[in-house]
Design an enzyme around this catalytic site. Structure first.
Site, PDB file in Angstrom:
ATOM      1  N   ARG A  33     -35.980 -65.958 -43.205  1.00  0.00           N
ATOM      2  CA  ARG A  33     -37.405 -66.174 -42.939  1.00  0.00           C
ATOM      3  C   ARG A  33     -37.711 -66.052 -41.453  1.00  0.00           C
ATOM      4  O   ARG A  33     -38.779 -65.617 -41.068  1.00  0.00           O
ATOM      5  CB  ARG A  33     -37.863 -67.535 -43.487  1.00  0.00           C
ATOM      6  N   TYR A  85     -62.354 -53.599 -48.812  1.00  0.00           N
ATOM      7  CA  TYR A  85     -61.540 -54.229 -49.848  1.00  0.00           C
ATOM      8  C   TYR A  85     -62.007 -55.660 -50.164  1.00  0.00           C
ATOM      9  O   TYR A  85     -62.074 -56.514 -49.271  1.00  0.00           O
ATOM     10  CB  TYR A  85     -60.068 -54.225 -49.426  1.00  0.00           C
ATOM     11  N   ASP A 151     -57.394 -51.553 -41.150  1.00  0.00           N
ATOM     12  CA  ASP A 151     -56.696 -51.451 -42.424  1.00  0.00           C
ATOM     13  C   ASP A 151     -56.558 -49.962 -42.725  1.00  0.00           C
ATOM     14  O   ASP A 151     -57.532 -49.279 -43.057  1.00  0.00           O
ATOM     15  CB  ASP A 151     -57.493 -52.178 -43.513  1.00  0.00           C
ATOM     16  N   LYS A 176     -49.801 -49.927 -52.182  1.00  0.00           N
ATOM     17  CA  LYS A 176     -50.581 -48.767 -52.614  1.00  0.00           C
ATOM     18  C   LYS A 176     -49.862 -47.454 -52.295  1.00  0.00           C
ATOM     19  O   LYS A 176     -48.878 -47.137 -52.923  1.00  0.00           O
ATOM     20  CB  LYS A 176     -51.975 -48.829 -51.979  1.00  0.00           C
TER      21      LYS A 176
HETATM   22  C1  PLP Z   1     -54.946 -53.548 -52.072  1.00  0.00           C
HETATM   23  C2  PLP Z   1     -55.515 -53.560 -50.718  1.00  0.00           C
HETATM   24  C3  PLP Z   1     -55.268 -54.627 -49.852  1.00  0.00           C
HETATM   25  C4  PLP Z   1     -54.489 -55.863 -50.281  1.00  0.00           C
HETATM   26  O1  PLP Z   1     -53.146 -55.585 -50.493  1.00  0.00           O
HETATM   27  P1  PLP Z   1     -52.210 -56.406 -51.510  1.00  0.00           P
HETATM   28  O2  PLP Z   1     -50.897 -55.741 -51.332  1.00  0.00           O
HETATM   29  O3  PLP Z   1     -52.814 -56.286 -52.870  1.00  0.00           O
HETATM   30  O4  PLP Z   1     -52.203 -57.822 -51.066  1.00  0.00           O
HETATM   31  C5  PLP Z   1     -55.782 -54.561 -48.570  1.00  0.00           C
HETATM   32  N1  PLP Z   1     -56.517 -53.500 -48.169  1.00  0.00           N
HETATM   33  C6  PLP Z   1     -56.780 -52.457 -48.977  1.00  0.00           C
HETATM   34  C7  PLP Z   1     -57.597 -51.331 -48.472  1.00  0.00           C
HETATM   35  C8  PLP Z   1     -56.283 -52.441 -50.282  1.00  0.00           C
HETATM   36  O5  PLP Z   1     -56.567 -51.410 -51.082  1.00  0.00           O
END
Ligand code: PLP
Length: 333
Positions: A33, A85, A151, A176
């Site tokens: 950790r 998101y 992001d 993703k």
């Molecule tokens: C899915 C998603 C997230 C969150 O990610 P997780 O792995 O589900 O926690 C953040 N930003 C975008 C653009 C996403 O599509």
């Protein structure tokens, strides 16, 4: 990509999955950790190289935002795109409700609202999920004295490297496109400055938002094939976006010209639900970025209730483009 590979005679080509919580005393590592594992580190090295910064792997995409909130002073002003998101907006809205932060939502395409913002932290997402708005990251980063977080989940480091145009932190939901096979949850932060990377790593340690060993391995494995998946899925998406735009049942197509994500609209929720119910090859499922095509009507989610009711988010997979079009054309009727 030689990054993140063991090197030397007799070494495996791929970093092994190291399922370790603890290490024999006296070395660089003590407890996972706190000090990480070789598997996490290999992934961090590769994504750090691609984005041009210092990476930290987290348990999920949303855990990266939780860590960023954790290192942000109480009462700080945060701006987030209205259409972005839902999970990120939901976590920020919670921080606002509980008095932790002061959060404002700004339309992603109104650059002036962003360049004129006095927020301490600007949470940018481009293209946005699910409406595929493209933000002027460069102009916004140049205009603000606040911390800029991007992001980069939809664009991937192959599409844009926000650190090179002034962002402080890039985040990914590697769940993703990077993972690419809908078989893991993992998040990544990449900070421009080592001191900021250390703050994020300390937040991970404090909060225990650590990735799993298998997940880190799968994310790295996915990242290795991202260029070819992205190229092929983009080619298919461009073809399908064009055909959807010409289809009389479709009222609007949003496609930024790159990437595997399309959003297309039907007149209302009922017609959109009827179309998705008739799809056979394309599955009705949330999430995106995998090798399998999925579609979702986003407005059913409470957090996305303001998105057009008939908007379908379509993540284009690796299936044969003509098979996908036949499925769509027959469902659109
Ligand atoms: C899915 C998603 C997230 C969150 O990610 P997780 O792995 O589900 O926690 C953040 N930003 C975008 C653009 C996403 O599509």
């Amino acid at each position: 990509m030689a990054a993140g590979r063991p090197h030397g005679p007799g070494e495996p080509l791929n970093t092994p999955i190291v399922p370790a919580s603890t290490f024999e005393a006296g070395g660089d590592r003590n407890y996972s950790r706190e000090n990480g594992t070789p598997t996490w580190e290999a992934l961090e090295q590769v994504i750090g190289d691609l984005e041009g910064g210092h990476a930290t792997a987290f348990a999920s995409g949303i855990a990266t935002l939780a860590a960023i909130i954790d290192i942000t002073p109480v009462g700080a002003k945060v701006a987030v795109p209205t259409f972005s998101y839902a999970g990120s907006r939901g976590l920020l809205a919670h921080a606002h409700r509980t008095g932790r932060l002061v959060v404002t939502e700004l339309p992603p395409d109104e650059t002036d609202a962003w360049t004129g913002s006095d927020a301490d932290l600007l949470w940018l997402e481009s293209p946005t999920n699910p409406t595929l708005d493209v933000m002027d990251l460069k102009a916004i980063a140049a205009a603000t004295s606040g911390r800029v977080v991007v992001d980069n989940t939809f664009a991937t480091p192959l599409g844009q490297q926000p650190l090179s145009i002034g962002a402080d932190i890039v985040v990914h939901s590697a769940t993703k496109l990077i993972g690419g096979h809908s078989d893991l949850l993992l998040g990544l932060t990449i900070a421009a400055e080592p001191a900021l990377a250390k703050e994020l790593r300390d937040a991970r340690t404090r909060n225990g938002a650590t990735p799993g060993a298998l997940e880190a391995y799968l994310a790295l494995r996915g990242l290795r094939t991202l260029p070819v998946r992205l190229a092929e899925q983009t080619r298919t998406a461009a073809t399908l976006a064009e055909r959807l735009a010409a289809h009389p049942a479709v009222t609007k197509v949003r496609y930024p010209g790159e990437g595997m994500m399309i959003a297309f609209e039907l007149p209302d929720a009922e017609s959109a639900d009827a179309v998705t119910a008739r799809l056979r090859l394309i599955r009705r499922a949330t999430s995106l970025g995998g090798v399998e095509s999925v579609v979702e009507r986003r407005a059913w989610l409470a957090g996305d209730a303001h998105v057009p009711a008939g908007l379908l988010r379509f993540s284009v997979g690796l299936e044969d483009p003509e098979d996908l079009w036949r499925d769509l054309a027959s469902a659109l009727g």
